[in-house]
Every structure is written in structure tokens, then in C-alpha cells.
Scaffold this active site. Structure first.
Site, PDB file in Angstrom:
ATOM      1  N   THR A   1       0.852  -1.192   0.000  1.00  0.00           N
ATOM      2  CA  THR A   1       0.000   0.000   0.000  1.00  0.00           C
ATOM      3  C   THR A   1       0.883   1.235   0.000  1.00  0.00           C
ATOM      4  O   THR A   1       1.983   1.231   0.545  1.00  0.00           O
ATOM      5  CB  THR A   1      -0.951   0.012   1.215  1.00  0.00           C
ATOM      6  OG1 THR A   1      -0.180  -0.013   2.407  1.00  0.00           O
ATOM      7  CG2 THR A   1      -1.900  -1.178   1.179  1.00  0.00           C
TER       8      THR A   1
ATOM      9  N   GLY B   1      -0.294   4.367   1.009  1.00  0.00           N
ATOM     10  CA  GLY B   1      -1.063   5.386   1.719  1.00  0.00           C
ATOM     11  C   GLY B   1      -2.124   5.989   0.821  1.00  0.00           C
ATOM     12  O   GLY B   1      -2.846   5.260   0.142  1.00  0.00           O
TER      13      GLY B   1
ATOM     14  N   GLY C   1      -2.359   4.985  -3.364  1.00  0.00           N
ATOM     15  CA  GLY C   1      -2.788   3.763  -4.031  1.00  0.00           C
ATOM     16  C   GLY C   1      -2.130   2.532  -3.461  1.00  0.00           C
ATOM     17  O   GLY C   1      -1.700   2.512  -2.304  1.00  0.00           O
TER      18      GLY C   1
ATOM     19  N   ASP D   1      -6.071  -1.955   7.709  1.00  0.00           N
ATOM     20  CA  ASP D   1      -6.807  -3.192   7.955  1.00  0.00           C
ATOM     21  C   ASP D   1      -8.030  -3.278   7.048  1.00  0.00           C
ATOM     22  O   ASP D   1      -8.364  -4.346   6.535  1.00  0.00           O
ATOM     23  CB  ASP D   1      -7.244  -3.279   9.420  1.00  0.00           C
ATOM     24  CG  ASP D   1      -6.071  -3.447  10.370  1.00  0.00           C
ATOM     25  OD1 ASP D   1      -5.018  -3.973   9.932  1.00  0.00           O
ATOM     26  OD2 ASP D   1      -6.211  -3.053  11.533  1.00  0.00           O
TER      27      ASP D   1
END
Length: 85
Positions: free
Chosen positions: A16, A18, A21, A48
Site C-alpha cells: 500500500t 497510503g 494507491g 486493515d
């Protein structure tokens, strides 16, 4: 990094980025999904939530791009309100 994990036998890697994308990597496929950053009220639980959204589609046999899209969709819901839900 990612190459080392794949060489060690890890079948799939999701990274990930942030608010920018996420990416999916496997031995024979890579998928980078950039998204537009959104205003976040609270990022508690966003990672999560992304993982849950991604995995719910992955376990149904969806393609990586659809899994990434769903991960972002679920994470967007989380960051749009205060506190994890």
C-alpha cells in the site's frame, strides 16, 4: 524488497502507498493502482480495511485489479468518519 520476497517463494505481495494507491506483485504479474487522495477524517483502521477489502475479493477468485479496487473502496469508507468501525 519485493523481488527478494518473490524469489524466496512468497506467491503474492501487496504494497500500500497510503493515499496514493497500492500495488500487487507476483512472479508473472504486476498491477499498480494509483488513486486520487481524499480528505481523511481519521485513518485509524484504514490499512486493515484495505486488507479486508482486498482479501474478500481475492478469496472469491477475483483478478488483482478488482481486489485492489475493493481494498480502496473499503478503506475510503473508514477514512471518511472518525474512529474505526
Amino acid at each position: 524488497g519485493i523481488e527478494r520476497l518473490l524469489e524466496a517463494g512468497v506467491g503474492n505481495v501487496v504494497v500500500t502507498h497510503g493515499p496514493r494507491g497500492a500495488s500487487f506483485f507476483s512472479e508473472d504479474h504486476s498491477e499498480v493502482m494509483e488513486i486520487e487522495a481524499e480528505d481523511a477524517l481519521d485513518t485509524t483502521g484504514a490499512g486493515d480495511a484495505f486488507a479486508a477489502g482486498f482479501m474478500s475479493m481475492w478469496l472469491r477468485g477475483s483478478e488483482p485489479a478488482e481486489c485492489l479496487r475493493n481494498g480502496h473502496r473499503v478503506a475510503r469508507r473508514v477514512i471518511s468518519r472518525i474512529g474505526a468501525f
